[in-house]
Design a protein around this motif. Structure first.
Motif, PDB file in Angstrom:
ATOM      1  N   LEU A  32      29.492 -48.858 109.989  1.00  0.00           N
ATOM      2  CA  LEU A  32      28.278 -48.509 110.731  1.00  0.00           C
ATOM      3  C   LEU A  32      27.377 -47.571 109.920  1.00  0.00           C
ATOM      4  O   LEU A  32      26.158 -47.707 109.935  1.00  0.00           O
ATOM      5  CB  LEU A  32      28.637 -47.876 112.070  1.00  0.00           C
ATOM      6  N   THR A  33      27.994 -46.638 109.197  1.00  0.00           N
ATOM      7  CA  THR A  33      27.219 -45.733 108.339  1.00  0.00           C
ATOM      8  C   THR A  33      26.461 -46.512 107.284  1.00  0.00           C
ATOM      9  O   THR A  33      25.274 -46.284 107.053  1.00  0.00           O
ATOM     10  CB  THR A  33      28.146 -44.697 107.680  1.00  0.00           C
ATOM     11  N   THR A  34      27.126 -47.456 106.651  1.00  0.00           N
ATOM     12  CA  THR A  34      26.478 -48.280 105.629  1.00  0.00           C
ATOM     13  C   THR A  34      25.319 -49.075 106.226  1.00  0.00           C
ATOM     14  O   THR A  34      24.230 -49.131 105.642  1.00  0.00           O
ATOM     15  CB  THR A  34      27.503 -49.243 104.996  1.00  0.00           C
ATOM     16  N   ILE A  35      25.529 -49.671 107.367  1.00  0.00           N
ATOM     17  CA  ILE A  35      24.483 -50.468 108.012  1.00  0.00           C
ATOM     18  C   ILE A  35      23.291 -49.589 108.375  1.00  0.00           C
ATOM     19  O   ILE A  35      22.138 -49.947 108.112  1.00  0.00           O
ATOM     20  CB  ILE A  35      25.039 -51.184 109.259  1.00  0.00           C
ATOM     21  N   PHE A  36      23.559 -48.416 108.954  1.00  0.00           N
ATOM     22  CA  PHE A  36      22.456 -47.567 109.377  1.00  0.00           C
ATOM     23  C   PHE A  36      21.731 -46.920 108.199  1.00  0.00           C
ATOM     24  O   PHE A  36      20.533 -46.685 108.268  1.00  0.00           O
ATOM     25  CB  PHE A  36      22.929 -46.520 110.393  1.00  0.00           C
ATOM     26  N   ILE A  37      22.423 -46.633 107.102  1.00  0.00           N
ATOM     27  CA  ILE A  37      21.724 -46.134 105.914  1.00  0.00           C
ATOM     28  C   ILE A  37      20.828 -47.226 105.355  1.00  0.00           C
ATOM     29  O   ILE A  37      19.690 -46.965 104.951  1.00  0.00           O
ATOM     30  CB  ILE A  37      22.713 -45.590 104.877  1.00  0.00           C
ATOM     31  N   PHE A  38      21.301 -48.449 105.330  1.00  0.00           N
ATOM     32  CA  PHE A  38      20.462 -49.564 104.882  1.00  0.00           C
ATOM     33  C   PHE A  38      19.223 -49.696 105.770  1.00  0.00           C
ATOM     34  O   PHE A  38      18.102 -49.818 105.274  1.00  0.00           O
ATOM     35  CB  PHE A  38      21.279 -50.860 104.877  1.00  0.00           C
ATOM     36  N   LEU A  39      19.414 -49.640 107.086  1.00  0.00           N
ATOM     37  CA  LEU A  39      18.281 -49.705 108.008  1.00  0.00           C
ATOM     38  C   LEU A  39      17.363 -48.489 107.842  1.00  0.00           C
ATOM     39  O   LEU A  39      16.134 -48.604 107.960  1.00  0.00           O
ATOM     40  CB  LEU A  39      18.772 -49.790 109.454  1.00  0.00           C
TER      41      LEU A  39
END
Length: 128
Positions: A105-112
């Motif tokens: 989730l951290t990776t996804i939200f940093i990308f977003l």
């Protein structure tokens, strides 16, 4: 005055075309010493910092651990029969998220967050 504005617009268009995510300094950083900070490194650190701030904002605005992205993504990545926390979430209860899934989730939200940061940057500075 108008020529300066046209030059800024052209520079922003070139930056968007050549470096849409603001990662120019990433490849050049290993080639330079720590003492020779260039403008690209400064832009990279601003992009990463802005992306992290936007990621946190998106995380909290979307409801943090109870946001609507968590359960569908967890159902794709995990088996409900083997994971008790996922079974609780699917039944509408709050189940603690395991650390590896928080990493995803951290990776996804940093990308977003990086996408949101760059979008705001180009919307604000695009017609400068």
């Amino acid at each position: 005055r108008i020529s300066v504005q046209k030059a800024k617009i052209q520079q922003t268009k070139e930056e968007f075309r050549n470096d849409p995510f603001g990662m120019t300094g990433l490849t050049q950083q290993s080639q330079r010493s720590n003492y020779a900070l260039a403008d690209g490194d400064n832009n990279l650190s601003l992009t990463v910092a802005g992306g992290i701030v936007w990621a946190l904002a998106l995380w909290f605005v979307s409801g943090s651990r109870s946001n609507p992205l968590v359960t569908p993504l967890a159902n794709i990545l995990y088996d409900e029969d083997k994971e008790e926390w996922l079974k609780d979430r699917n039944e509408g209860y709050f189940g603690d998220i395991p650390p590896p899934f928080l990493g995803v989730l951290t990776t996804i939200f940093i990308f977003l967050g990086v996408i949101a940061d760059r979008a705001v940057y180009f919307l604000a500075d695009g017609d400068a």
